[in-house]
Structures are given as structure tokens and as C-alpha cells.
Design a protein around this motif. Sequence first.
Motif, short mmCIF file in Angstrom:
data_model
loop_
_atom_site.label_atom_id
_atom_site.label_comp_id
_atom_site.label_asym_id
_atom_site.label_seq_id
_atom_site.Cartn_x
_atom_site.Cartn_y
_atom_site.Cartn_z
N LEU A 1 0.83 -1.20 0.00
CA LEU A 1 0.00 0.00 0.00
C LEU A 1 0.87 1.26 0.00
O LEU A 1 0.63 2.20 -0.76
N ALA A 2 1.90 1.20 0.86
CA ALA A 2 2.81 2.35 0.95
C ALA A 2 3.44 2.59 -0.41
O ALA A 2 3.56 3.73 -0.88
N LYS A 3 3.81 1.48 -1.04
CA LYS A 3 4.45 1.58 -2.35
C LYS A 3 3.50 2.22 -3.37
O LYS A 3 3.86 3.10 -4.12
N ARG A 4 2.23 1.71 -3.31
CA ARG A 4 1.28 2.23 -4.27
C ARG A 4 0.96 3.70 -4.01
O ARG A 4 0.80 4.48 -4.94
N HIS A 5 0.89 4.00 -2.69
CA HIS A 5 0.63 5.40 -2.37
C HIS A 5 1.75 6.31 -2.86
O HIS A 5 1.49 7.38 -3.41
N ALA A 6 2.97 5.82 -2.65
CA ALA A 6 4.12 6.62 -3.08
C ALA A 6 4.07 6.82 -4.59
O ALA A 6 4.31 7.91 -5.10
N LYS A 7 3.72 5.74 -5.29
CA LYS A 7 3.63 5.81 -6.74
C LYS A 7 2.60 6.85 -7.16
O LYS A 7 2.82 7.65 -8.06
N GLU A 8 1.46 6.79 -6.46
CA GLU A 8 0.38 7.70 -6.79
C GLU A 8 0.82 9.14 -6.56
O GLU A 8 0.55 10.03 -7.35
N LYS A 9 1.52 9.31 -5.42
CA LYS A 9 1.99 10.65 -5.07
C LYS A 9 2.93 11.17 -6.15
O LYS A 9 2.84 12.32 -6.58
N ARG A 10 3.87 10.26 -6.55
CA ARG A 10 4.84 10.66 -7.59
C ARG A 10 4.12 11.09 -8.85
O ARG A 10 4.42 12.10 -9.47
N PHE A 11 3.12 10.26 -9.23
CA PHE A 11 2.41 10.57 -10.47
C PHE A 11 1.69 11.91 -10.36
O PHE A 11 1.73 12.73 -11.27
#
Lengths: 343, 459
Positions: free
Chosen positions: B29-39
Motif C-alpha cells: 500500500l505504501a508503495k502504491r501510495h508513493a507511486k500515486e503521489k509521484r504521479f
Amino acid sequence: MKSRHSKAALALTAVAGLAMATTAMARDTIQIAGSSTVLPFASIVAEEFGHAFPQFNTPVVGSGGSGGGLRQFCQGVGPNTIDIANSSRPIRSAELENCRNNGVTEIIEVMFGYDGIVFASRADGGSFALEPHHVFLAGAAQVPQNGRLVNNPYTRWSQIDSSLPNQEIVLVIPGSNHGTREVYEETVVHPGCKSFPEVQAMERSAQNNFCNAIRTDGRVVEIAGDYTETLARLDAQRSALGVFGLSFYDQNRDRLQVATVSGVTPSLETIGSGEYPVSRPLFFYVKNQHVGEIPGLLEYAQFFLSAEIGGMGSPLEDAGLIPMDNTERAQITRAVRSRTLVQ
Amino acid sequence: MKISTVNPQDKTALAQQRDLMQQRVAQSLAKRHAKEKRFKLTGQLAVGTALAFVAILFISIFSKGLPAFWQATLTLDIYFDPDIILIDEKPVQAAGESDATFQERYQAWQMDLAFINFNGLILNALAEVIPEAAAHPRDAMRLVTSGERIALRNLVEEDPSIIGSRKRLNLLADANVDVWIKGNIDRDLADSRQQLSARTRGWVDQLVEQGVIKNRFSTALFMNADSRSSLASAGLAGAFMGSLMMMLIVMFLAVPLGVASAIYLEEFAPKNKLTDLIEVNINNLAAVPSIVFGLLGASVFILWFKLPLSAPVVGGLVLSLMTLPTVIIATRSTLKAIPPSIRSAALGIGASKVQSVFHHVLPLAIPGILTGSILGIAQALGETAPLLLIGMSSFVASVPSSPFDQSTALPVQIYLWQGNELRNFFEARTSAAIIVLLTMMISLNALAIWLRRHFENRW
């Protein structure tokens, strides 16, 4: 559905009808195109002509360079072709040929004054005292050195002559579509180039080819547009030296400083007297076959030649044209009145 | 995720497994959140950069262009001196006189008027505020732009009874005076690099102090055609009329033709190879660079149909061709978006195909069609390249009165002013013209948005 179709058909017939209607309609406004050097002068004359002759429309003046204007001029005879071509050089025999092939057989040549070509750099850069051979050495593809021809080694003006500023060589010259280019080559580059014994030893045609070859390492920039583009180049590149018309330099004196050529500073006086070497006559060409068809054509040519509009203290002189002397003016006016044609 | 079956009694194992799972979920989840944030961040950065560029563009245009809407103007008492204006009475058409002979008499009178030295009136008026002006007429006449003598002449031509009277008039100052007052030229430069003589500059400062020269809203910018002999009076009226005529032609040619072909192709045409070919070609046409349409216009309309050079009629035809595919594509996609149930319902209650289209589908499609057409017209309004090839980049000093008269267009006028020699004056003038064009474009686009919002259908 049907109504839509008929409407579309109606629109089409309207367009076709429109086209038909205009073929029969004669034009009553003089149409001019050509040299961008002549454009400011011709525009002023056109405007004043409209003011002075209430019975004629104000002529329309287009640009496109001397070559472009003469090409349009030679497209043929008729209301959809231009009546006058402005040119900063005399018409070439190939252009005359092209004109004749398209039925433009009667052309009146009108010389109306002189224009100087100046070298100018940014006001905050070094000042230049140029000699023709400096310009040649700065811009040539190959230069003679100790009896041999070598690729142009110069990168700074001071390498050419220690009296010139220690500045990168960037020379901004008009593109070959401009009549100014030809004058630049004939009055500056060639004299400079032919001062070298290595060049003098060449055959005539080889000489010209050699002198006209410009370096391709980006130090010579050709500008196809007008002088504002040259000025923009100078704004971007501090060390650049640009080629301008005297009138353009004159109106931007606050940003530019002018170079002397062979020790002479260009001005109305030095160019008028012929002391400053880089000057040329300006022309316009009138389609004699349109005289009588397009109202005011001959009157425009005569108005252009009048001392009131183009003599000393006239609007054209204010705009930077170097007036002809009175005998020359009288002679050309007489030739225009009698509609003397180019042979 | 597949959970392996475990012994329900083994609670610790189950808990352990649950923990492990939660941990893994939390990690991913953290990874996906980070990805989302980056995007999100990249997106925001992209939008931010784009906005920044737009802001820079607008700020530079507005800061340069806005001052040009106010122009240095002299307020002078002009005495229409009967000793200078020596002219017969204005001819009146006598009863029974033919139009032609009256025209001739009137033109002769106009010619007489054209020979009168109206600059003399201006010089006399200047001498009243600057006594030394009379001794230095050349320097004095650099104060007022040369076109104002024509303005005075027009006043006399309109109403000769003003001869002998005094009139307080606002005269435009010379372009170089405007440049000097606005500080567009370095005031500390040496005389040799100034455009105005030291004497004229002194007078300008003096007149500003006296309140004779003021920056007034420039009506010349909107009321006059282009000018080169009197730079300060150069205006946009000619270009505006040219653009307006072209837009009217586009409106009455490209829009009906485009809408009609779109309706036919979308609603009536059989789907076969031929219509596919037409569709592909319409899309191709939309992608053709505009300059190609200019070449077409020059060779077909001017050389073939012998339409006049530099005329809005040719410009309008060329721009219509250019706008046609845009209108067709916009209309077709609007028609496609209308639910087939509308058509079926209409047909179901016995309407013919034509009735279903014109009574039911088309009214619903109108907002979309209008939006598409307006955007197409806005695009045509800003188009420059094709106009250069049909002679519309010429200098035209009069306002066109019909589409067959020579004219320029707004974007071309910007191009022409950008090339004017007197950079100090025309840099601002060019930006002012850009502001006028941008305002028109933005209002057209706003109209399109408003129409879409106002007539929006939901189903």
C-alpha cells in the motif's frame, strides 16, 4: 434532407457566381509588391499619394523581397497580377525573359534614389572600423594564406586585424532572396576578396565562386526575413555584427552602433556623395500594359519621383532615402512621362 | 490473495499469518501510495510549468502592450486661419446637374484642398504654447505626427464653416515623442543616438509640464487603418474589418457546408468503402498544414478564378476550406453522442428518417455543433500562414468597404508591425494588437463554453 442539399448546392453556386462576377470586374487599386528595403519608402509614397489624389485609391504595398516581387510581377498581365514590383537591384535578364514568356513585354524601369548598407553591432559591444578585406576574411569559406587556400581559421575579429575588437566572429547577413545580399557581395566582399594576389591569379568565374562562398560553421548567419530579425539576432548574441539598411539603423540608433567602412562613417551626406562605398540605387518596375487599365499608375510613378516627396527635406528623406540630384531626377521623370520601356 | 487453510484451533498461527498479510498489504500500500503521489506530483509539475509559461507570456505581452493603449496627445487651440485655407466654397450639386460633372467639380475642389498647407495651422498653434517654435519649424513639426494635417483637412472638408474659427483639438504626438515620454528610449543617451533633437526633447518635457501633452486613451488604435508615413496614427481598423469579413465568409460558408455534410455522412450515408474513404480523407484534411491551403488559394482562387489579390473574399474562402474538416468532425462526434433511443423513439411513433433527424436529433446536437463551429472560427481568426500567400500581408492604408477591397487581417497586422523599423514604438503597438486579438479569441472561446453549459443535455 432535401432542403439541406439544395442549400449546399446554393452555397456552391454562390461561390462560382462570385468568381464569375469578379473576372469581369476591373481593379481600381494599384497593387505593388517586392523588396523589403523599398517597402517603407513605397508605403509612405502610397499613403501620401492617397492623400494627395482624392480621385485614386491608396495603393497596396506588399513585401516578399526583390526576387519574390519580380517573380509575381512577371506572372502575367491582368487584374489579378501586380502592377509594380519594388526592387533593390536592377532586374536580371533571366527575369526579363520570364516576364516576356508570360506576356509582360512592356516594363518601365524607375530609379528613385539611393540607399546605404551599413554594418552595425550592439551599442554595448566593441566598435568596428572595417575594411572590405576584413569582411571577406570573416565570412569566407576558404581564405588565401601564404599562397595557398586554407579553410577559414579565424574565430575572433582581432585575429584578422589587431585594430578590430577581440570579439567572436558572428556575421549576420541578408539571405539570397534579398537584393541587399547582391550589393553586399559586389561592393564589400568582392573588393576585399580580390585584393589578395592568390585570388587575382584565378580565372574570372572561379574568382566569383571563391569570393561568394560563405563559411558553414555557423559564424555566418543568413537572414531570410527583414532587418528586425537581424536585430533580434544581435539582441541574442552580443558579439554579432549585422548588415542593415541605413534607414533601419537610423531609427534604432539607441541600440546599434555603426561600423566605418574604409574609414568613412555612413550618413546621408557620405552616401550621397559616393564617399561611403556600400550604397546602391533603388528601383521600381511599372507594367506599362496596365497603364490606362489601373487608374493612377503613371501618376503614382511621377508622384514618387517628385522632389516634394523624395527630394531634400521630404518625407522619404526623413525615412532614410538618399535623394538623387536634380539632373538625374529630371532625366528619369522625363523617361517615365514618355513611358520609356526596358529593352 | 489466497489464504491457506489452517487449523482453526491454531489461533497463534492464524494471527501470525494475519499479521504477515497485513504487513505485506501495508508495504504494498505504501508503495502504491508513493507511486500515486509521484504521479500526482509529476502531473502537477507539468500543469504548473505550462501555467508558468502562459503567465510569462501574458505578463510580457500585457506589460508591453497595455501602455500602448494610451498615447501621447497634444491639446492645441487650432485657428482655422482663412489666410492659410484659401479655398472656394464647397461645391453643392445644382439642380439638374449630372452626377458626373458634380463629381468632377467636387474632385477639383478636393484637389485644391489637398494643396493647402495644414501644417501651417499646427505650427501656428504650437507657436502659441512654445514661442520659439516659429523660428524652428522643422523641430516643431517633429512634435505632432504628420497624419494630423490630414485630420484637419478632413474637418474642413466635412464642414468648411469652421474656417475662421478656433477649435480646441487633441492631436496625436509623433511616435518618437511618445517613445521619449514613456521612457522607451534611454533618456541619458547622447544627442547623436537620440531620435529627437535636443531642442524638441526640451519642448516635449516643457509641454508635459504645462499639461499640453498628456497620455490619452488612443482611439487611433481602433479607428485608423495602418499607416507608415504617420506612425503614431497606425491603427487596427483595416485589419479588424478584414478579419471580420473573412469570419463572416467562414461562418456562412464553412459552417452550413460542414454541418450538412456531417449530417449526411452520419445519419444518411450508407456505410461502405466509399464513405470510409471519405471519412479517412476528412480526417486527413484536418491534419493538412494551413500553409498548404494558402498555396491552394493562390493557385486556384487567384490565378484560376481571377479573384483579386489581398482581398478578404479569397482569405475567407481559404479559411473556410481550412475550417470545413474541423466543423465536420465536431458535428459528427456530437451526432454520434446522441443516444440511438431518441432516433428509435421518433421512428417508432412514425416519423420519417428526415423528421427524426431534423425534429429530434438536430435540436439536441445544436450546442455541440455551435461549440465546434465557434472553435473552428476562432482557429481561423488566428490563422496567419495561408494569408501571407494570397497577398494579405501587404501594407494597406485604407479600411476595406467590401470583401473585394484590399485588406489585411489582425494576425497579419501583428506580423507587419513586428517588422516595422521603429522598434521603440512598435514593440508596444505589436503587443497591443496581440491583446486585441487575444481578447477576441478568448471571448469567442468563452461564448463556446457558455453555449455548451447553457444548452447542455443530460441523459
